[in-house]
Design a protein around this motif. Structure first.
Motif, PDB file in Angstrom:
ATOM      1  N   ASP A 101       0.825  -1.212   0.000  1.00 16.96           N
ATOM      2  CA  ASP A 101       0.000   0.000   0.000  1.00 16.96           C
ATOM      3  C   ASP A 101       0.859   1.262   0.000  1.00 16.96           C
ATOM      4  O   ASP A 101       0.539   2.232  -0.680  1.00 16.96           O
ATOM      5  N   TRP A 102       1.946   1.260   0.779  1.00 14.64           N
ATOM      6  CA  TRP A 102       2.789   2.462   0.828  1.00 14.64           C
ATOM      7  C   TRP A 102       3.355   2.812  -0.546  1.00 14.64           C
ATOM      8  O   TRP A 102       3.513   3.981  -0.885  1.00 14.64           O
ATOM      9  N   TYR A 103       3.616   1.801  -1.349  1.00 11.30           N
ATOM     10  CA  TYR A 103       4.155   2.066  -2.686  1.00 11.30           C
ATOM     11  C   TYR A 103       3.061   2.601  -3.611  1.00 11.30           C
ATOM     12  O   TYR A 103       3.269   3.570  -4.345  1.00 11.30           O
ATOM     13  N   ILE A 104       1.895   1.980  -3.556  1.00 11.55           N
ATOM     14  CA  ILE A 104       0.775   2.410  -4.398  1.00 11.55           C
ATOM     15  C   ILE A 104       0.425   3.869  -4.091  1.00 11.55           C
ATOM     16  O   ILE A 104       0.269   4.684  -5.008  1.00 11.55           O
ATOM     17  N   LYS A 105       0.369   4.205  -2.811  1.00 13.86           N
ATOM     18  CA  LYS A 105       0.076   5.591  -2.376  1.00 13.86           C
ATOM     19  C   LYS A 105       1.123   6.550  -2.924  1.00 13.86           C
ATOM     20  O   LYS A 105       0.821   7.585  -3.482  1.00 13.86           O
ATOM     21  N   GLU A 106       2.375   6.170  -2.752  1.00 13.69           N
ATOM     22  CA  GLU A 106       3.498   7.026  -3.150  1.00 13.69           C
ATOM     23  C   GLU A 106       3.493   7.298  -4.654  1.00 13.69           C
ATOM     24  O   GLU A 106       3.740   8.411  -5.087  1.00 13.69           O
ATOM     25  N   ILE A 107       3.199   6.268  -5.431  1.00 13.28           N
ATOM     26  CA  ILE A 107       3.241   6.402  -6.894  1.00 13.28           C
ATOM     27  C   ILE A 107       1.978   7.100  -7.419  1.00 13.28           C
ATOM     28  O   ILE A 107       2.028   7.801  -8.416  1.00 13.28           O
ATOM     29  N   THR A 108       0.872   6.914  -6.730  1.00 10.72           N
ATOM     30  CA  THR A 108      -0.406   7.461  -7.202  1.00 10.72           C
ATOM     31  C   THR A 108      -0.526   8.958  -6.921  1.00 10.72           C
ATOM     32  O   THR A 108      -1.217   9.668  -7.619  1.00 10.72           O
ATOM     33  N   ARG A 109       0.202   9.451  -5.932  1.00  9.25           N
ATOM     34  CA  ARG A 109      -0.038  10.837  -5.490  1.00  9.25           C
ATOM     35  C   ARG A 109       0.443  11.858  -6.514  1.00  9.25           C
ATOM     36  O   ARG A 109       1.242  11.573  -7.362  1.00  9.25           O
TER      37      ARG A 109
END
Ligand code: 0WD
Ligand code: CA
Length: 380
Positions: free
Chosen positions: A372-380
């Motif tokens: 999740d931390w990666y998805i959040k980071e890339i999506t922002r």
């Protein structure tokens, strides 16, 4: 027909064949010109310390120290008293590479970018070790593999899943094999120093949590790749070429006493060694040949660029072009089939020796691997 690459119905001539949901791994299919493989470029590195903590730097880099001609290293030394083994039950998946990507995103931005839908200018992100498995697949007769693929923001992430057979083997590993796994790490300790002006310290602890990893960028035909691989050491000469050309891979292998052993070494071991080091552009492998008791009896350097010459006289031997063409076609197959862009969808590609590659699709399953931390980071 022997060149049956994509399975098609033979009763419909002059029609475009239906796209196959499987991929052949037969060697003959991949005997064609060597595909374009761009010189790999190091775009960064990272280190994992004695507690497996990530650092965005080269603190775990080690330096190669040329040994004596017949060194007689005792690889069994310290196995009981000075060995800290990484916990193999912890599945790290792509986490360290993803941490590196997040920490280095600004320098990865593509030139013609601000394209929000494709923030990473790579088709594939994976470990080098996973690509090594793909390269050797047309010649592998013993161990199959499972590769989980997720398409996220246009990039395909490939992360290995342990097969049931591999899990069983790991859990039932004989004591002798466990000790022999230590020998490889012990050899590294005999050969490597922590700085350019120090010498190896065989009295120290062998801790397999520690790692130095290079991150390289390259292209295989039309596939833009970003992958990371563990590097054992580098040339300590300050005049050595820049990475990855100054890197060296260390290996141990049973000493070769008979023509049969030499042939097996060429046919099986050199294939794995070549594939692993060719991918990141590591030019040399230094091999310690050891006897049954774990004493290194000789050390020999192999130039990766000369390995295809070394094996030329071997009957029915492996070919680099087959390895690279299979990998290339596998990546094309993945691009074509893994179409849904969704971090919780996994396309699970599966292969067993003597079979074609197949796949299945899994939503919100135990196979999902992008954190999740990666998805959040890339999506922002
Ligand atoms: O999740 C997984 N299934 C895997 C994770 C499989 C393979 C590696 N990894 C991870 C680990 O985080 C490791 O630090 O990859 C890192 C190494 O990546 P790589 O360079 O892509 O792997 P590979 O080329 O297969 O192995 C390089 C070295 C090995 O040296 P030798 O000379 O034996 O090829 O990395 C070590 C080993 O020393 N190694 C591993 N280290 C940690 N976990 C693993 C592993 N699973 N496999 C090999
Ligand atoms: Ca090694």
């Amino acid at each position: 027909p022997s060149n049956h690459h994509l399975h098609q119905s033979s009763s419909t001539p002059r029609q475009t064949p239906p796209r196959s949901q499987t991929l052949s791994t037969r060697r003959e299919v991949y005997e064609r010109d060597f595909p374009l493989y761009k010189q790999p470029v190091e775009v960064g590195c990272f280190s994992l310390d004695s507690q497996r903590r990530f650092f965005n730097d080269s603190r775990q880099m080690r330096y190669y120290v040329e040994p004596e001609r017949s060194p007689s290293f005792d690889l069994r030394d310290g196995y009981r008293e000075r060995y800290v083994k990484r916990d193999e039950n912890v599945k790290e998946k792509l986490d360290h590479i993803l941490r590196w990507i997040v920490a280095n995103r600004s320098k990865l931005k593509s030139k013609l970018t601000t394209n929000a839908s494709c923030p990473l200018d790579f088709d594939f992100v994976t470990w080098r070790g996973h690509l090594t498995k793909l390269l050797t697949t047309p010649y592998e007769t013993r161990e199959g593999w499972l590769l989980a693929v997720t398409r996220f923001n246009g990039t395909l992430y490939i992360s290995e899943v342990e097969t049931e057979a591999a899990c069983r083997e790991r859990e039932n590993r004989p004591e002798r094999n466990k000790e022999m796994m230590y020998w490889g790490y012990k050899f590294e300790q005999y050969m490597c120093a922590d700085s350019t002006n120090s010498t190896p310290d065989p009295s120290g602890v062998v801790n397999t949590n520690e790692a130095f990893c290079t991150v390289v960028q390259t292209r295989l035909t039309d596939h833009k790749l970003l992958f990371s691989g563990e590097v054992d050491c580098r040339d300590r000469d300050p005049g050595a070429p820049p990475p990855p050309a100054c890197y060296m891979e260390l290996k141990t292998s049973a000493e070769i006493c008979t023509p049969k052993q030499r042939s097996n070494f060429h046919r099986f071991k050199l294939l794995k060694w070549w594939a692993q080091s060719f991918l990141p552009g590591v030019p040399r492998v230094v091999a310690g040949f050891r006897d049954h008791d774990g004493t290194v009896v000789s050390v020999e350097t192999f130039q990766i660029s000369k390995i295809s010459q070394v094996i030329k006289n071997e009957y029915n031997c492996w070919k680099p072009t087959v390895c690279m063409n299979f990998c290339c076609d596998f990546l094309s197959f993945v691009k074509r089939e893994a179409t849904e862009d969704n971090p919780s969808v996994v396309y699970l590609f599966s292969w067993e020796p003597h079979n074609d590659v197949t796949y299945s699709v899994h939503r919100d399953s135990r196979y999902s691997f992008l954190p999740d931390w990666y998805i959040k980071e890339i999506t922002r």
